[in-house]
Design a protein around this motif. Sequence first.
Motif, short mmCIF file in Angstrom:
data_model
loop_
_atom_site.label_atom_id
_atom_site.label_comp_id
_atom_site.label_asym_id
_atom_site.label_seq_id
_atom_site.Cartn_x
_atom_site.Cartn_y
_atom_site.Cartn_z
N GLY A 118 0.81 -1.21 0.00
CA GLY A 118 0.00 0.00 0.00
C GLY A 118 0.85 1.26 0.00
O GLY A 118 0.52 2.24 -0.68
N LEU A 119 1.95 1.24 0.75
CA LEU A 119 2.85 2.39 0.79
C LEU A 119 3.45 2.66 -0.58
O LEU A 119 3.51 3.82 -1.03
CB LEU A 119 3.96 2.14 1.81
N LEU A 120 3.91 1.62 -1.25
CA LEU A 120 4.51 1.78 -2.58
C LEU A 120 3.50 2.34 -3.58
O LEU A 120 3.84 3.17 -4.43
CB LEU A 120 5.06 0.46 -3.07
N LEU A 121 2.25 1.91 -3.47
CA LEU A 121 1.23 2.37 -4.41
C LEU A 121 0.81 3.81 -4.12
O LEU A 121 0.59 4.59 -5.06
CB LEU A 121 0.01 1.45 -4.35
N THR A 122 0.68 4.16 -2.84
CA THR A 122 0.23 5.52 -2.52
C THR A 122 1.35 6.54 -2.68
O THR A 122 1.24 7.48 -3.47
CB THR A 122 -0.31 5.58 -1.08
N ALA A 123 2.43 6.36 -1.92
CA ALA A 123 3.55 7.31 -2.00
C ALA A 123 4.22 7.25 -3.37
O ALA A 123 4.57 8.28 -3.95
CB ALA A 123 4.56 7.02 -0.89
N GLY A 124 4.38 6.03 -3.90
CA GLY A 124 5.00 5.90 -5.22
C GLY A 124 4.18 6.57 -6.30
O GLY A 124 4.72 7.23 -7.19
N GLY A 125 2.85 6.42 -6.22
CA GLY A 125 1.98 7.07 -7.19
C GLY A 125 2.05 8.58 -7.10
O GLY A 125 2.03 9.28 -8.11
N LEU A 126 2.15 9.08 -5.87
CA LEU A 126 2.24 10.53 -5.68
C LEU A 126 3.53 11.09 -6.26
O LEU A 126 3.53 12.13 -6.93
CB LEU A 126 2.15 10.85 -4.19
N TYR A 127 4.64 10.39 -6.02
CA TYR A 127 5.93 10.85 -6.57
C TYR A 127 5.92 10.73 -8.10
O TYR A 127 6.45 11.61 -8.79
CB TYR A 127 7.07 10.03 -5.98
N ALA A 128 5.34 9.65 -8.62
CA ALA A 128 5.29 9.49 -10.07
C ALA A 128 4.46 10.59 -10.71
O ALA A 128 4.79 11.08 -11.80
CB ALA A 128 4.71 8.12 -10.42
N LEU A 129 3.40 11.01 -10.04
CA LEU A 129 2.54 12.06 -10.58
C LEU A 129 3.27 13.39 -10.66
O LEU A 129 3.18 14.10 -11.67
CB LEU A 129 1.29 12.20 -9.71
N HIS A 130 4.02 13.74 -9.61
CA HIS A 130 4.60 15.09 -9.54
C HIS A 130 6.05 15.17 -10.02
O HIS A 130 6.54 16.28 -10.26
CB HIS A 130 4.51 15.62 -8.11
N LEU A 131 6.73 14.06 -10.15
CA LEU A 131 8.13 14.10 -10.59
C LEU A 131 8.29 13.62 -12.03
O LEU A 131 9.41 13.44 -12.50
CB LEU A 131 9.00 13.25 -9.65
N THR A 132 7.19 13.40 -12.71
CA THR A 132 7.20 13.01 -14.13
C THR A 132 6.23 13.92 -14.87
O THR A 132 5.50 14.71 -14.25
CB THR A 132 6.78 11.53 -14.30
N PRO A 133 6.15 13.81 -16.18
CA PRO A 133 5.18 14.63 -16.95
C PRO A 133 3.72 14.21 -16.75
O PRO A 133 2.83 14.77 -17.39
CB PRO A 133 5.61 14.40 -18.41
N LEU A 134 3.46 13.25 -15.85
CA LEU A 134 2.11 12.72 -15.70
C LEU A 134 1.12 13.80 -15.27
O LEU A 134 -0.01 13.85 -15.76
CB LEU A 134 2.11 11.56 -14.70
N TYR A 135 1.53 14.68 -14.34
CA TYR A 135 0.59 15.70 -13.86
C TYR A 135 0.19 16.64 -14.98
O TYR A 135 -1.00 16.96 -15.16
CB TYR A 135 1.20 16.48 -12.70
N ARG A 136 1.17 17.11 -15.76
CA ARG A 136 0.84 17.99 -16.90
C ARG A 136 -0.08 17.28 -17.89
O ARG A 136 -1.01 17.88 -18.42
CB ARG A 136 2.13 18.43 -17.61
N ALA A 137 0.19 16.00 -18.12
CA ALA A 137 -0.64 15.25 -19.06
C ALA A 137 -2.07 15.13 -18.54
O ALA A 137 -3.04 15.19 -19.32
CB ALA A 137 -0.04 13.87 -19.30
N SER A 138 -2.23 14.96 -17.22
CA SER A 138 -3.57 14.82 -16.65
C SER A 138 -4.37 16.12 -16.77
O SER A 138 -5.60 16.09 -16.81
CB SER A 138 -3.48 14.39 -15.19
N LEU A 139 -3.67 17.26 -16.84
CA LEU A 139 -4.36 18.53 -17.02
C LEU A 139 -4.98 18.64 -18.41
O LEU A 139 -6.03 19.26 -18.58
CB LEU A 139 -3.39 19.70 -16.79
#
Length: 258
Positions: free
Chosen positions: A121-142
């Motif tokens: 659960g930690l890897l999925l929650t914290a890992g997902g959060l880091y992947a969202l903000h430290l990769t282009p994923l957040y811009r793509a989601s916009l």
Amino acid sequence: MNGHHGATVGPLLLVPLVVFWVYLAAALRERDAGRGGWSHWRTASFGTGTALLAVAVLVPGHDLVGHMWRHLLVGMLAPLGLVLGAPGTLALRVLDRRRGRALVRALRHPVARVVAHPVTGLLLTAGGLYALHLTPLYRASLDHPPLHTLVLAHFLASGYLFTWAIAGPDPGPHRPAVPVRLVVLGVSVAAHAALAQLMYAGLVDTAAPVAQTRTAATLMYYVGDLAELLLALAVLVTWRPARVHPGVRSAQLTSRPA
């Protein structure tokens, strides 16, 4: 983006309402003659969780601050209410024996033991959060609303899994000892705090003005800490230390070398 938000609020708002209606129907069924009833506190907790999901749907705007509020509501605060509502236990009480046994067998599967571990659960929650903000994923989601919806769905599922693994009252695979779970929770607190500090310092590309970025980072830091503090309290309140029978304790003492 705002037009899209207005067009999707109605359908998305139905989801938590329908989920709570199904839960409430099962809870009321437990109050029928010949049944043991169902805890009003559990029902209130689950209702609070679905209400927080509804609030997340209603949060206006697609800027970074709105995104952060949705993440905190969907990924941290709502799962706590949902998990403490013990929907799995309620399901086992209203399902017929065949389906109930099938559910229990699935929970005992080795894969379920890995999936339900707090570290997963930690890897999925914290890992997902880091992947969202430290990769282009957040811009793509916009720019892609369906991707944004998938991101929120990930936060809800991973947040529920993590909360259940740490303090869930529902039956499941054997959980690690409470001290181990609290250590994992401490790592989660540190991970959220570190990302919030990186964001506040401007070291994370947020595609947002500085003032907005700092507001979002502050929310992540303080509201995230509050959610995890509530989760830690849930662990401690439901903790029942194993009791050692006096005869066993006496035997252990007498077997020690002088």
